[in-house]
Design an enzyme around this catalytic site. Sequence first.
Site, mmCIF file in Angstrom:
data_model
loop_
_atom_site.group_PDB
_atom_site.id
_atom_site.type_symbol
_atom_site.label_atom_id
_atom_site.label_comp_id
_atom_site.label_asym_id
_atom_site.label_seq_id
_atom_site.Cartn_x
_atom_site.Cartn_y
_atom_site.Cartn_z
ATOM 1 N N SER A 139 0.877 -1.180 0.000
ATOM 2 C CA SER A 139 0.000 0.000 0.000
ATOM 3 C C SER A 139 0.906 1.220 0.000
ATOM 4 C CB SER A 139 -0.860 -0.005 1.262
ATOM 5 O OG SER A 139 -1.434 1.274 1.482
ATOM 6 N N TYR B 104 -2.766 -1.276 10.400
ATOM 7 C CA TYR B 104 -2.683 -1.444 8.938
ATOM 8 C C TYR B 104 -1.338 -0.916 8.410
ATOM 9 C CZ TYR B 104 -4.118 -1.177 4.006
ATOM 10 O OH TYR B 104 -4.201 -1.336 2.639
HETATM 11 P P1 NAD Z 1 -11.192 -6.180 -0.557
HETATM 12 O O1 NAD Z 1 -11.784 -6.067 0.794
HETATM 13 O O2 NAD Z 1 -12.088 -6.207 -1.746
HETATM 14 O O3 NAD Z 1 -10.229 -7.444 -0.672
HETATM 15 C C1 NAD Z 1 -9.600 -8.062 0.389
HETATM 16 C C2 NAD Z 1 -9.796 -9.541 0.235
HETATM 17 O O4 NAD Z 1 -9.069 -10.241 1.242
HETATM 18 C C3 NAD Z 1 -11.282 -9.948 0.388
HETATM 19 O O5 NAD Z 1 -11.656 -10.699 -0.749
HETATM 20 C C4 NAD Z 1 -11.297 -10.795 1.654
HETATM 21 O O6 NAD Z 1 -12.255 -11.824 1.599
HETATM 22 C C5 NAD Z 1 -9.868 -11.340 1.649
HETATM 23 N N1 NAD Z 1 -9.444 -11.791 2.968
HETATM 24 C C6 NAD Z 1 -9.609 -11.192 4.167
HETATM 25 N N2 NAD Z 1 -9.105 -11.966 5.146
HETATM 26 C C7 NAD Z 1 -8.606 -13.080 4.551
HETATM 27 C C8 NAD Z 1 -7.970 -14.243 5.035
HETATM 28 N N3 NAD Z 1 -7.732 -14.424 6.350
HETATM 29 N N4 NAD Z 1 -7.594 -15.187 4.145
HETATM 30 C C9 NAD Z 1 -7.828 -15.034 2.814
HETATM 31 N N5 NAD Z 1 -8.436 -13.940 2.299
HETATM 32 C C10 NAD Z 1 -8.818 -12.978 3.162
HETATM 33 O O7 NAD Z 1 -10.177 -4.951 -0.656
HETATM 34 P P2 NAD Z 1 -9.025 -4.643 -1.734
HETATM 35 O O8 NAD Z 1 -8.927 -3.181 -1.822
HETATM 36 O O9 NAD Z 1 -9.210 -5.432 -2.979
HETATM 37 O O10 NAD Z 1 -7.727 -5.144 -0.949
HETATM 38 C C11 NAD Z 1 -6.790 -6.065 -1.505
HETATM 39 C C12 NAD Z 1 -5.394 -5.731 -1.024
HETATM 40 O O11 NAD Z 1 -5.019 -4.457 -1.556
HETATM 41 C C13 NAD Z 1 -5.253 -5.622 0.500
HETATM 42 O O12 NAD Z 1 -4.033 -6.200 0.908
HETATM 43 C C14 NAD Z 1 -5.239 -4.129 0.733
HETATM 44 O O13 NAD Z 1 -4.536 -3.779 1.909
HETATM 45 C C15 NAD Z 1 -4.506 -3.663 -0.523
HETATM 46 N N6 NAD Z 1 -4.716 -2.241 -0.839
HETATM 47 C C16 NAD Z 1 -5.918 -1.779 -1.281
HETATM 48 C C17 NAD Z 1 -6.052 -0.433 -1.586
HETATM 49 C C18 NAD Z 1 -7.331 0.156 -2.115
HETATM 50 O O14 NAD Z 1 -7.377 1.382 -2.290
HETATM 51 N N7 NAD Z 1 -8.354 -0.593 -2.396
HETATM 52 C C19 NAD Z 1 -4.970 0.420 -1.421
HETATM 53 C C20 NAD Z 1 -3.776 -0.081 -0.954
HETATM 54 C C21 NAD Z 1 -3.644 -1.428 -0.682
#
Ligand code: NAD
Length: 268
Positions: free
Chosen positions: A153, A166
Amino acid sequence: MKRKLEGQIAIVTGASSGIGAGCSKELAKAGATVVVNYPIAQTREMAEKVVEEIVADGGRAISYQCDVSKEEDVKRMFADTIGQFGTVDILVNNAGLQKDAPFTEMTLDQWNFVLGVNLTGQFLCAREAIKEFLRRIRREVSCAAGKIICMSSVHEVIPWAGHANYAASKGGVMLMMKTIAQEFAPKMIRINSIAPGAIATPINHDAWDTQSHLQELLKLIPQKRVGQVEDIGKAAVWLASDDSDYVNGTTLFVDGGMTLYPGFEDNG
Ligand code: NAD
């Protein structure tokens, strides 16, 4: 023309929604067979929908339930994937979540829960992937013995008040990624991170769901648009492919310029 990831097997964690689903679809389009991981029975349907879309598009995928914070679950996911497809070539260490709280009100459970999924989960999956890469050395499908992409991130470098668990998890991902990239580069294993900025997914729905929230968010993004999961999926394909063969131990920021100190734009 041969697709860039033809014949390769990819595990994408947390792939029933958001960035993980986006990465799964882009990797499949590039020719990879994708294991679409989801954590609990309630998210099975969503994972199966991702698989259906991939298959309808001519790709190959299966869904697989595994909680990445649990060692036995992770070992089983890798063993079953290797049993079914022969090996693993690509790991997208994507699963992640938030449990936000002001620091003095943050409970140990909130701290451990986020670290358990976001950091320990990436450790457990990377360890199983690397063991498999070392077991079979290089295959003819890629210059590398294996590739890992850690979903970090912008908060691996930008402090984030109210989200200490986080931000600590993503800072931890950065140095774990660099350390294991250094350790395994001599074995032709490439390990990199993607650091997304604000990508429209369920995790940050509140940040872009209304016009006023969106306008506030856009102040932080010099490119003045919220990112889409495809922006990250395409970067993941590049990092997984031989096009990035000399890229190792680095974080690729895919953030529309969020890390460029946007507060200085008109304040120099
Ligand atoms: P999201 O909530 O759609 O996806 C997260 C996924 O992780 C979900 O599908 C959830 O079911 C899964 N998950 C949670 N706990 C779990 C576990 N114990 N085992 C397996 N799967 C598990 O959100 P996203 O934005 O797609 O996030 C994906 C990644 O991207 C994360 O690591 C998040 O920190 C990172 N991220 C997202 C953003 C953003 O702006 N969306 C920015 C920076 C980083």
